[in-house]
Design an enzyme around this catalytic site. Structure first.
Site, short mmCIF file in Angstrom:
data_model
loop_
_atom_site.label_atom_id
_atom_site.label_comp_id
_atom_site.label_asym_id
_atom_site.label_seq_id
_atom_site.Cartn_x
_atom_site.Cartn_y
_atom_site.Cartn_z
N LYS A 78 3.42 -11.62 -7.52
CA LYS A 78 2.63 -10.39 -7.46
C LYS A 78 3.59 -9.22 -7.35
O LYS A 78 4.57 -9.29 -6.60
CB LYS A 78 1.70 -10.46 -6.24
N SER A 153 -6.93 -7.93 -4.72
CA SER A 153 -5.95 -7.20 -5.50
C SER A 153 -4.95 -8.09 -6.24
O SER A 153 -4.30 -7.61 -7.17
CB SER A 153 -5.16 -6.27 -4.57
N SER A 177 -7.42 -10.55 -0.65
CA SER A 177 -6.80 -10.44 -1.98
C SER A 177 -6.19 -11.69 -2.57
O SER A 177 -5.78 -11.68 -3.72
CB SER A 177 -5.76 -9.33 -1.96
N1 GLN Z 1 -10.45 -5.63 -1.21
C1 GLN Z 1 -9.78 -5.30 0.00
C2 GLN Z 1 -9.26 -3.89 -0.06
O1 GLN Z 1 -9.50 -3.24 -1.02
C3 GLN Z 1 -8.67 -6.27 0.29
C4 GLN Z 1 -7.40 -5.98 -0.41
C5 GLN Z 1 -6.29 -6.91 -0.02
O2 GLN Z 1 -6.51 -7.94 0.60
N2 GLN Z 1 -5.08 -6.50 -0.35
O3 GLN Z 1 -8.64 -3.41 0.84
#
Ligand code: GLN
Length: 495
Positions: A78, A153, A177
Site C-alpha cells: 500500500k 482505504s 481499511s
Molecule cells: N473508512 C475509514 C475512514 O475513512 C477508515 C479508514 C482507514 O481505516 N484507514 O477513516
C-alpha cells in the site's frame, strides 16, 4: 499446471524453495499482469528494474541455500508505507514524487523474509476513505464489477490480490481499511492487535488507531505474511508492543470443536442489507457444523463508535498532517507572498477535499472550549467501547459478524456524501477503537454477484486463533478461491 498467478503465497514459496520456478520468472509474470490490467487502477508505481533486481537477489539467496519463509515471493505495498526504491505518495498530491530515504519497518521485515516488491498500491489519500475514490491519482475498480468501488482505504491492495496482480499485499487499517476492502473484493485480510506491527514509516493518519496487516487470498497466506511483519520496534515506534514475533500459522488446523462464537446483536440491525445477512448467517451455520457454538452477545455502544471515531481520527489527523507545510518535503506552492501565505497555498493545493474536511473537523474538536465536549468525551466513550468487548469475551472466544452493511457500491454513488461513507464503517470501527485484532474472510456473494466478507474479531493477541477460525472455514468453502471476471478479461502475457 496452474498459472503462476493462481498459486497462493504458500505454494509459490514452496515451489521457489524447491527451485521448480525462479523468483525472476515469477516477478516477470506478475509485472506483465500488472501492466495488462492497468485499467483496474491497482498500482500507483511499478519499476521493473527495481523488482527484477530484487528477484535476482532472491534467486541468489535461494541458490545459496537460505531458507527465509518468503524467499522470492512477490508482494506489493500500500502506498502508505514509505519505501526507498519506489516513490511514496500516500495517495496524495502533497507527496507527489516523494522518495523516502528509508524503508518502513514492515517493508524492511518482509524484504528480510525474502519478499520481492512489485511496487506501490493505490489508496485513499492519507488512508482517509472507504472507496478509494479519495485517491489523488486514479480510480481503482472492483475486479468483480469494474463499475463498482473496491472499498478503501487499502483499495489498490484488495484489487491487486483479487485480480491476481500480486499474490498478497500489505494494507493498513485505522477504522476498517483492511477488512472492508477485503470484504468487498472477496479476499482475506487481517488487522493485528494495535502495537503488533511497527508504525515506523507508515504515513501517519490517526496514530492511536493505525495498524498494518496483510491482505491475501487465504488465511494461511495472511499468517505467513503477518509472522514476518510483526515484532517489537522499540527504537522507532514507541507504541510497538514488547511482544516477540510469533508463528501465526502454528494453529491453523486446530479443531473448532467447543469454540464459542459471539454474535453481537447490534451487528444485525436494520442497517444490514438482507443479501449480506444471508451470507453471514450461512457462514455461522457452517461454523456450527464445524463444532462451534453460537452465543448471542451485546456490544451496546456500536452506534456510538461512528461519532467517537470521527472525532478521534480527525483530531489525530489534524495534528499529524501539520507536518505538510511545504518546508522540509512534499509539495510547495510555486507562488506565494510571506511564510503564512506559503503554508496556506501549499496546503490548499496539496490536500484533497476529504483530507481538508478531516483537518477542519479535527482542529475544531481540539480547540479551546470544544475539547471537553468532543475530544475528551469521545476518549471516555472509546474506553467504554473497549470495556464492552471485555465483557463480551467473558462468554465467547471470538466474535463474528459482517465486515460491512452492504456489498461494494457503484462508483460515484456516495462520492459526494461523506456521512454516508462514514456510516458504512459501523461494524469495523468498534474493534478499531478497542485496538483488537480483526479480519475479513470471504463467506459468500450478495447482490450483483458481489463478495461478502465475514468479520472475525479476537481478543488482544488472538491473531493465531482468528487465523485458525478463518482457515477452517476456507477448508470447507471455496469463496476465497473464486476468480473475478476482470482477472482474466485483460490480455495476458506469459513470461
Ligand atoms: N473508512 C475509514 C475512514 O475513512 C477508515 C479508514 C482507514 O481505516 N484507514 O477513516
Amino acid at each position: 499446471m496452474a498459472a503462476l498467478h493462481e498459486l497462493t503465497v504458500a505454494e509459490l514459496a514452496a515451489q521457489l524453495r524447491a527451485r521448480e520456478i525462479s523468483a525472476v520468472e515469477v516477478a516477470r509474470h506478475f509485472l506483465a499482469r500488472a501492466k495488462s490490467h492497468q485499467s483496474l487502477g491497482a498500482y500507483l508505481a511499478v519499476d521493473e528494474e527495481v523488482t527484477l533486481a530484487q528477484a535476482r537477489a532472491a534467486d541468489q539467496r535461494i541458490a545459496a541455500g537460505e531458507a527465509a519463509p518468503l524467499l522470492g515471493v512477490p508482494l506489493a505495498h500500500k502506498d502508505i508505507f514509505v519505501t526507498r526504491d519506489f516513490p511514496s505518495t500516500a495517495g496524495s498530491k502533497m507527496l507527489d514524487g516523494y522518495r523516502s530515504p528509508f524503508d518502513a519497518t514492515v517493508v524492511a521485515r518482509l524484504a528480510q523474509a525474502g519478499a520481492v516488491s512489485l511496487g506501490k498500491l493505490n489508496c485513499d489519500e492519507f488512508a482517509m476513505g472507504s472507496s478509494n475514490e479519495n485517491s489523488a491519482y486514479r480510480m481503482a475498480r472492483n475486479p468483480w464489477d469494474p463499475q463498482r468501488i473496491p472499498g478503501g482505504s487499502s483499495g489498490g491492495s484488495a484489487v491487486a490480490v483479487a485480480a491476481r496482480l500480486a499474490p498478497a499485499a500489505t494494507g493498513t487499517d485505522t477504522g476498517g481499511s483492511i477488512r472492508q476492502p477485503a470484504s468487498f473484493c472477496g479476499i482475506t485480510g487481517i488487522k493485528p492487535t494495535y502495537g503488533r506491527a511497527s508504525r515506523y514509516g507508515m504515513v501517519a493518519f490517526a496514530s492511536s488507531l493505525d495498524q498494518a496487516g496483510p491482505m491475501a487470498r487465504t488465511a494461511e497466506d495472511c499468517a505467513l505474511l503477518l509472522s514476518a511483519m510483526c515484532g517489537p520496534d522499540p527504537d522507532r515506534d514507541s507504541t510497538s508492543l514488547d511482544v516477540p514475533a510469533e508463528d501465526f500459522a502454528r494453529s491453523l488446523n486446530e479443531s473448532l470443536e467447543g469454540l464459542r462464537i459471539g454474535v453481537p446483536r447490534e451487528f444485525f440491525g436494520a442497517g444490514l442489507a438482507p443479501d449480506v445477512r444471508a451470507a453471514i448467517d450461512a457462514a455461522l451455520q457452517e461454523y456450527r457444523r464445524l463444532g462451534a457454538s453460537l452465543v448471542e452477545i451485546s456490544l451496546p455502544r456500536t452506534e456510538l463508535s461512528i461519532p467517537v471515531y470521527y472525532i478521534i481520527a480527525p483530531a489525530e489527523a489534524s495534528s499529524n498532517l501539520s507536518r505538510y507545510d511545504g518546508v522540509k518535503f512534499g509539495h510547495r506552492a510555486k507562488q506565494y507572498g510571506d511564510l503564512g501565505d506559503m503554508y496556506q497555498k501549499t496546503r490548499a493545493e496539496g490536500f484533497g477535499d476529504e483530507v481538508k474536511r478531516r483537518i477542519m473537523v479535527g482542529t475544531y474538536v481540539l480547540s479551546h472550549g470544544y475539547y471537553d465536549a468532543y475530544y475528551l468525551q469521545a476518549q471516555k466513550i472509546r474506553r467504554m467501547i473497549a470495556d464492552d468487548f471485555q465483557q463480551a469475551f467473558k462468554s465467547c472466544d471470538v466474535i463474528a459478524g459482517p465486515a460491512a452493511p452492504t456489498v461494494a457500491w457503484k462508483l460515484g454513488e456516495k462520492a459526494d456524501d461523506p456521512v454516508a461513507n462514514y456510516l458504512a464503517d459501523i461494524y469495523t470501527l468498534p474493534g478499531s477503537l478497542a485496538g483488537l485484532p480483526g479480519m475479513s474472510v470471504p463467506c459468500g456473494f450478495g447482490d450483483g454477484g458481489m463478495p461478502v466478507g465475514l468479520q472475525l474479531i479476537g481478543n488482544y493477541f488472538g491473531e493465531a486463533k482468528l487465523l485458525n477460525v478463518a482457515h477452517r472455514l476456507q477448508q470447507v468453502t471455496d469463496f476465497h478461491s473464486r476468480i473475478p471476471v476482470a482477472a482474466d478479461a485483460a490480455p495476458e502475457v506469459r513470461s
